[in-house]
Design a protein around this motif. Structure first.
Motif: not given
Length: 115
Positions: A53-75
């Motif tokens: 689960m940790v491995f899959l979560t790390l992989q998923s975070i990496l897969d969604h890096i751009l979306a996560l960054k956009q989320m934390f700067v969105c209005a």
């Protein structure tokens, strides 16, 4: 294989990933914002073992890096009370920490040989 999570260079990355996912999943509004940013995708996926689960979560975070960054700067995030609280600020810092992502990528590359 589960012992890899105890290595000195792996443990802080795993803890940061847990902090990010725990924060997002414990706040329904933030979870909704994350799902909007990732087009409905989740960061956590069920797995047979805790380490998987940790491995899959790390992989998923990496897969969604751009979306996560956009989320934390969105209005919506910037205007929310979550963005002004210490825990929200700390999670946002992790998401923008390039060393976190470099180490997460290395962990995923090393452990992917076993999955």
């Amino acid at each position: 294989m589960e012992d890899i999570g105890k290595l000195d260079w792996v443990s802080p990355v795993v803890e940061d990933a847990r902090r990010v996912t725990k924060y997002i999943y414990n706040h329904p509004w933030v979870l909704s914002l994350m799902r909007k940013a990732t087009k409905g995708k989740d960061l956590m996926r069920p797995a047979m073992t805790r380490f998987a689960m940790v491995f899959l979560t790390l992989q998923s975070i990496l897969d969604h890096i751009l979306a996560l960054k956009q989320m934390f700067v969105c209005a919506d995030w910037v205007a929310s009370p979550y963005s002004k609280k210490p825990e929200g600020e700390a999670v946002a810092r992790i998401v923008f920490d390039e060393s976190f992502f470099a180490k997460a990528k290395e962990i995923v590359e090393v452990t992917s040989l076993y999955f």
